[in-house]
Write a protein that holds these residues in place. Structure first.
Motif: not given
Lengths: 249, 47
Positions: A18, A221, A224-225, A227-228, A231-232
């Protein structure tokens, strides 16, 4: 420990991934924007029209990078799926499923731009020819991977199912690549190969810049995806709570 | 046949798809973080 092995070990840790990807993403977007700006300038204002295709050759500067990326990303997904299934590395599962929407976006662009190029050049938007049909199948495979992943509640189970489909679907990649050689198709053969290119440098350079830009776009991209998604998935874990409380999102 | 409408449509479609693909994780992250922060604040207020 060997620094490369150490790097891979660290990459397996979600908090480290992350933080590391957070530092990398702005650089990837910057390089992507620079390459796109120069590439588009050369593609639209400097490169000459083609003697057969005329001005419509400018669509190739979008179509070719998108088509290459559509295949490359699926190939990566198959490799990541294999690693995820054999070694059960969670980051690989996350990267695989995060790659799918980006790959689908590039496949969609390849199909749309190809169709818009085909109308003035071939006289038709669509033809059920081997290359076009196999590329459409690739789009459905991307949708299939995403749909299969969404069908499960448990992310690890979902990732295993998506990995299997990604590996099985990779059989379509050589079909797309060799379709212009195996069948008598309307689509032209490759102009850029490992042994060289038949394109004039005034057209090759903008094409290569756009190809480079598409790779950095994918990198930025994808991270970014990923990491998200991490995180979720880890929202109840300590490291996510720390990130939120320190406002380092 | 003029090629301009086809070129413009190709560039516009590419821009829309790539912008959507780039912005969607950013927007999702923003709403998810907001939700997590609100939940954390709610828990802090409770305790």
């Amino acid at each position: 420990m060997n620094p490369i092995v150490l790097f891979f070990h660290k990459t397996g840790s979600p908090p480290w991934f992350y933080r590391f990807s957070g530092k990398l993403i702005p650089w990837l977007w910057t390089i992507c924007l620079l390459l796109t700006t120069v590439g588009l300038y050369l593609a639209l204002f400097v490169s000459p029209p083609d003697y057969q295709q005329g001005e419509s050759v400018r669509i190739m500067y979008l179509h070719v990078p998108a088509a290459w990326m559509s295949m490359m990303i699926y190939g990566f997904m198959a490799i990541m799926g294999f690693i995820a299934l054999v070694w059960r590395i969670r980051i690989m599962e996350v990267l695989l499923i995060s790659s799918a929407p980006v790959g689908a976006a590039f496949t969609l662009i390849a199909l749309i731009t190809g169709s818009l190029w085909g109308r003035p050049t071939w006289g038709t938007y669509w033809e059920w020819d081997a290359r076009l049909t196999s590329e459409l199948v690739l789009l459905f495979l991307y949708f299939g991977v995403m749909a299969l992943y969404s069908a499960f509640d448990e992310p690890r189970k979902a990732a295993r199912a998506a990995s299997l489909l990604a590996i099985v679907g990779a059989v379509n990649l050589p079909i797309i690549h060799y379709s212009v050689e195996w069948w008598n198709t309307l689509h032209q053969g490759p102009s850029v190969t490992a042994s060289g290119s038949s394109i004039h440098p005034s057209m090759l350079w903008p094409l290569l810049l756009m190809v480079g830009a598409s790779k950095f776009y994918y990198g930025a991209n994808l991270l970014s995806r990923a990491r998200l998604r991490l995180f979720q998935q880890d929202r109840r874990k300590r490291w996510v709570q720390d990130v939120i409380s320190k406002d380092q999102v | 046949m003029s090629h301009t409408p086809f070129i413009l449509a190709a560039y516009a479609a590419t821009a829309v798809v790539l912008l959507w693909a780039a912005l969607s994780p950013v927007l999702q992250r923003r709403s998810f973080t907001k939700e997590l922060k609100a939940r954390k604040q709610h828990m802090d207020n409770k305790t």
